[in-house]
Scaffold this active site. Sequence first.
Site, PDB file in Angstrom:
ATOM      1  NE  ARG A 182       0.110   8.683   5.856  1.00 48.40           N
ATOM      2  CZ  ARG A 182       0.340   8.058   7.000  1.00 48.40           C
ATOM      3  NH1 ARG A 182       1.505   8.201   7.592  1.00 48.40           N
ATOM      4  NH2 ARG A 182      -0.583   7.291   7.549  1.00 48.40           N
ATOM      5  CE  LYS A 235      -5.907   2.365   7.781  1.00 48.51           C
ATOM      6  NZ  LYS A 235      -5.232   3.285   6.837  1.00 48.51           N
ATOM      7  CD  GLU A 288      -2.454   1.230   2.780  1.00 47.34           C
ATOM      8  OE1 GLU A 288      -2.615   2.326   3.366  1.00 47.34           O
ATOM      9  OE2 GLU A 288      -2.849   0.147   3.257  1.00 47.34           O
TER      10      GLU A 288
END
Length: 207
Positions: free
Chosen positions: A46, A129, A42
């Site tokens: 950011r 999640k 993943e």
Amino acid sequence: MTTSLGAVLAGARVVPVLTVRQPATSGPLAEALAAGGATCAEVTFRTPDAEQVLKTMAAHGGLAVGAGTVLTAEQAERAVAAGARFVVSPGFDEEVVAKCRELGVPVVPGIATATELMRALRAGLDTVKLFPAQAVGGLRALRALAAPFPGVRFMPTGGIGVDLLAGYLAEPSVLAVGGSWMATPAHLENGDWAEIRRLTAEAVGTP
């Protein structure tokens, strides 16, 4: 029709969560992860070059690469265009979910409460999640949420290291665990590919 996250992960139970600041490290990172036995990763949105990183890693072929920290529908669209096969968000956002379903990719929203989980279920999702997993109560919180929602699968992420990994993986409700300890920004800055490979192999080999 949207593919399930389980189908994309194809049995992988550990998802390396990557914050990559220098696109030039993407290729060696993909090689190190794959050499350690990882089959998925993943890439967090950011950093300014997250799309390029995702594109490079997705081209590796040995990894099913997804996009993390996706906050908007526009980011989700860019991520999928760059090759993301799944999308992960820190929270539940209806527009992100709708865009991912339109694009046919699995989306995994972050939840921390039963209310958020019910919203995800109402949107037709069955995998979420738990985030930030350790900060919201760790395994105790996971079990408490799983009990009234037996059909839900969780991908706990946040504050989990190799010392806690086996405990999470032993939970029947856990599809996979996300973690950043396998390839930290410090590892990438130092080009410590051997250590990334070692930590990945250790994580992937955890029963």
